[in-house]
Write a protein that holds these residues in place. Structure first.
Motif, PDB file in Angstrom:
ATOM      1  N   THR A 105    -166.169  -3.305  57.235  1.00 20.92           N
ATOM      2  CA  THR A 105    -165.055  -2.573  57.917  1.00 20.92           C
ATOM      3  C   THR A 105    -164.503  -3.146  59.039  1.00 20.92           C
ATOM      4  O   THR A 105    -165.105  -4.107  59.563  1.00 20.92           O
ATOM      5  CB  THR A 105    -165.593  -1.371  58.106  1.00 20.92           C
ATOM      6  N   ALA A 106    -163.222  -2.901  59.454  1.00 22.82           N
ATOM      7  CA  ALA A 106    -162.659  -3.597  60.467  1.00 22.82           C
ATOM      8  C   ALA A 106    -163.415  -3.379  61.696  1.00 22.82           C
ATOM      9  O   ALA A 106    -163.530  -4.306  62.575  1.00 22.82           O
ATOM     10  CB  ALA A 106    -161.165  -2.652  60.592  1.00 22.82           C
ATOM     11  N   GLU A 107    -164.333  -2.126  61.932  1.00 24.75           N
ATOM     12  CA  GLU A 107    -165.032  -2.017  63.198  1.00 24.75           C
ATOM     13  C   GLU A 107    -166.109  -3.371  63.242  1.00 24.75           C
ATOM     14  O   GLU A 107    -166.394  -3.738  64.423  1.00 24.75           O
ATOM     15  CB  GLU A 107    -166.102  -0.785  62.989  1.00 24.75           C
TER      16      GLU A 107
ATOM     17  N   ALA B 262    -153.379 -10.110  60.485  1.00 26.53           N
ATOM     18  CA  ALA B 262    -154.671 -10.797  60.791  1.00 26.53           C
ATOM     19  C   ALA B 262    -155.904  -9.915  59.985  1.00 26.53           C
ATOM     20  O   ALA B 262    -156.660 -10.582  59.138  1.00 26.53           O
ATOM     21  CB  ALA B 262    -155.063 -10.527  62.270  1.00 26.53           C
ATOM     22  N   LEU B 263    -155.988  -8.554  60.033  1.00 28.40           N
ATOM     23  CA  LEU B 263    -156.878  -7.854  59.119  1.00 28.40           C
ATOM     24  C   LEU B 263    -156.754  -6.740  58.398  1.00 28.40           C
ATOM     25  O   LEU B 263    -155.500  -6.052  58.892  1.00 28.40           O
ATOM     26  CB  LEU B 263    -157.739  -7.621  60.427  1.00 28.40           C
ATOM     27  N   VAL B 264    -156.979  -6.646  57.090  1.00 30.70           N
ATOM     28  CA  VAL B 264    -156.805  -5.516  56.496  1.00 30.70           C
ATOM     29  C   VAL B 264    -158.222  -4.600  55.941  1.00 30.70           C
ATOM     30  O   VAL B 264    -159.084  -5.543  55.465  1.00 30.70           O
ATOM     31  CB  VAL B 264    -155.770  -5.921  55.076  1.00 30.70           C
ATOM     32  N   ASP B 265    -158.257  -3.578  56.115  1.00 28.41           N
ATOM     33  CA  ASP B 265    -159.425  -2.747  55.777  1.00 28.41           C
ATOM     34  C   ASP B 265    -158.897  -1.876  54.563  1.00 28.41           C
ATOM     35  O   ASP B 265    -158.191  -0.740  55.153  1.00 28.41           O
ATOM     36  CB  ASP B 265    -159.981  -1.897  57.095  1.00 28.41           C
ATOM     37  N   PRO B 266    -159.083  -2.009  53.378  1.00 27.91           N
ATOM     38  CA  PRO B 266    -158.332  -1.052  52.532  1.00 27.91           C
ATOM     39  C   PRO B 266    -158.790   0.409  52.232  1.00 27.91           C
ATOM     40  O   PRO B 266    -158.319   0.948  51.612  1.00 27.91           O
ATOM     41  CB  PRO B 266    -158.491  -2.081  51.235  1.00 27.91           C
ATOM     42  N   ALA B 267    -160.088   0.421  52.724  1.00 28.71           N
ATOM     43  CA  ALA B 267    -160.706   1.875  52.481  1.00 28.71           C
ATOM     44  C   ALA B 267    -161.084   2.371  53.656  1.00 28.71           C
ATOM     45  O   ALA B 267    -161.428   2.160  54.653  1.00 28.71           O
ATOM     46  CB  ALA B 267    -161.948   1.515  51.559  1.00 28.71           C
TER      47      ALA B 267
END
Ligand code: AMP
Ligand code: DBH
Length: 531
Positions: free
Chosen positions: A78-80, A33-38
């Motif tokens: 960001t994912a947050e 569903a979700l990617v936060d690469p950093a």
């Protein structure tokens, strides 16, 4: 009456945003569903995302945040950001979508005007101490009980510690209820807030998915600030969740950050404002990165010049979709199968057959077909008023509920809209909207300033930049332009609102009623640019 019609037509389906995510978690639990690469790659499947959202929702509930409460959210990509927003949707608390660029002046206003009970932010971002800002604002806004911080929280509550037992979650919002308050670019001294419901917003998202061919295979890169209405919903990260695809968050907008992500994450779709589209187009030729996974790119938020649009597809080898939208509702897209000439030369067609479009003269009379005029609109996902702004609503909406967009458009024989200009007092700085009055009010606080008028000047790259004409007090020491800019910055407003140019003048052109003629000033600015 309208609500019944929109339900009967199947536009409002009785779905909520929180429910939509839950459904995917049930049907496709293991899909990404979700990617936060950093700084290092983290990813969530639909089930994992749904669980984190539930846990956060329960944690917020345990801290007294309830349905209808306003919560100002200011987080970078960001994912947050996604998790917090979805958690608030789930309990029916209303996120107020601040941008990372906002500073004390805007955040204090959002918190106090909405009587927010909480503010969610990050410790530091782009060299700015948001936690310190939160301390300041919390002291000034009595309703603000909680501050949640991603990272080093200091005296505030670390977001990472917010978790609760989802078994205790109260019943969520109804589909007809408010989902969030979005910011309007605005034309007035303070920004207006736009109330959107689950039903109406999800219709625009579903319609966008269909028009932009978003499906489970879509991998969408969020390049623009994720809280902006365009990357939320056109089709944006919500559209991708709605279709069961994958959202990848980009920590930056520049090709050096985004191109490697496109390659590594096999990105199929993204959305850009025109200045960024230009920078990306210029960077493609020299890049060593493989961008061949891209199938389409949306460009909008400000006018994309036809010349720039023509350079897009040859450079990227993928489809361009122009999008002309507004957080108040109406969104227009060029269609994927439109003729090439239509794609490069128009800003598209509305999402819905029930989007009512009127193009009128200064007296609200329809102009002849094909001529340009003021765009008024009403429809199944366009609001009928700003939040708690009855005075302003009388000016911004007609008596029968049409929104006065302030845009000057014409319609092609095929029904596509072309944006020709703007009648509202606003500066569109590469997609970032500035209300001149807001900046003027700030400059007027300077003790040496007698009067000021902020106007747009054409700019090859940004489309428009801002110019402040300043009249100094008779007895004031001369000021330098940089001192005015520094003063504005020190007043704590978003950097993009600091005037790009400052000119000192003895007087403004006057109109018949003796007010500052912004029209006259703009004409003067245009000819100044021509010289
Ligand atoms: P806002 O009301 O702050 O969401 O800003 C929406 C406004 O942005 C519209 O009313 C237009 O003035 C402008 N806008 C958005 N997309 C485009 C576009 N593709 N071309 C020209 N102007 C645009
Ligand atoms: O500029 C905008 O506000 C905008 C642009 C494109 C928007 O809100 C949208 C698409 O949904």
């Amino acid at each position: 009456e309208f609500a019944a019609r929109y339900r009967a037509a199947g536009y409002w389906r009785g779905e909520t945003i929180g429910g939509m995510l839950r459904e995917h978690a049930g049907r496709r639990p293991d899909a990404e569903a979700l990617v936060d690469p950093a700084p290092e790659r983290r990813s969530w499947t639909y089930r994992e995302l749904d669980e984190r959202v539930d846990e956060l929702a329960a944690g917020f509930t345990a801290r007294g945040i309830a349905k209808g409460d306003r919560v100002v959210v200011q987080l970078p990509n960001t994912a947050e950001f996604v998790q917090v927003t979805m958690a608030l949707f789930r309990i029916g608390a209303l996120p107020v979508f601040a941008l990372p660029a906002h500073r004390e002046s805007e955040i204090r206003y959002f918190c106090s005007f909405t009587e927010a009970v909480a503010y969610v932010t990050v410790d530091r971002h782009a060299g700015f101490d948001h936690a310190a800002l939160a301390t300041l604002v919390k002291d000034q806004v009595p309703t603000l009980r909680e501050v949640f911080v991603v990272g080093e929280a200091g005296d505030h509550t670390p977001l990472a510690e917010v978790a609760g037992d989802p078994a205790g979650l109260p019943e969520g919002p109804g589909p007809h209820e408010l989902a969030f308050l979005q910011l309007s670019g605005g034309t007035t001294g303070v920004p207006k807030l736009i109330p959107r419901t689950h039903d109406d917003y999800l219709y625009s998202v579903r319609g966008s998915d269909e028009i932009c061919a978003v499906d489970t295979s879509t991998r969408f890169l969020v390049v623009l600030p994720a809280a902006h209405n365009f990357p939320v919903s056109s089709p944006g990260w919500l559209g991708v969740f709605h279709a069961g695809g994958t959202v990848v968050l980009s920590p930056g907008t520049d090709p050096a950050t985004a191109f490697p992500l496109v390659e590594r994450e096999r990105i199929t779709m993204t959305g850009l404002v025109p200045p960024l589209a230009i920078v990306w187009t210029d960077a493609v030729a020299a890049t060593g990165h493989d961008l061949s996974s891209l199938k389409s790119v949306l460009v909008g938020g400000a006018k994309y010049s036809e010349a720039a649009a023509r350079r897009f597809e040859p450079a990227f080898g993928c489809r361009l979709q122009q999008v002309f939208g507004m957080a108040e509702g109406l969104v227009n897209y060029t269609r994927l199968d439109d003729p090439y000439e239509t794609i490069v030369a128009t800003q598209g067609l509305p999402i819905s057959p029930d989007d009512e479009i009127r193009i009128v003269d200064d007296h609200d009379q329809d102009v002849p077909e094909g001529e340009f005029g003021h765009l008024l609109t009403r429809g199944p996902y366009t609001v009928r008023g700003y939040w708690r702004a009855p005075e302003h609503n009388r000016r911004s909406f007609t008596e029968d509920g049409f929104y006065r967009t302030g845009d000057i458009v014409r319609r092609t024989p095929g029904g596509h809209l072309v944006v020709e200009g703007r009648a509202k007092d606003q500066i569109n700085r590469g997609g970032e909207k500035i209300a001149p009055e807001e900046v003027e009010n700030v400059i007027l606080r300077h003790p040496s300033v007698h009067d000021v008028s902020v106007v747009a000047v054409p700019d090859e790259y940004l489309g428009e930049r801002s110019l402040a004409y300043v009249v100094l007090r008779g007895d004031a020491e001369p000021l330098r332009a940089v001192a005015v800019k520094r003063f504005v910055r020190e007043q704590g407003i978003a950097a993009f609102k600091v005037p790009d140019l400052v000119e000192f003048v003895d007087e403004f052109p006057q109109t018949g009623v003796g007010k500052v003629s912004k029209k006259g000033l703009r004409a003067a600015a245009d000819s100044a640019q021509d010289q």
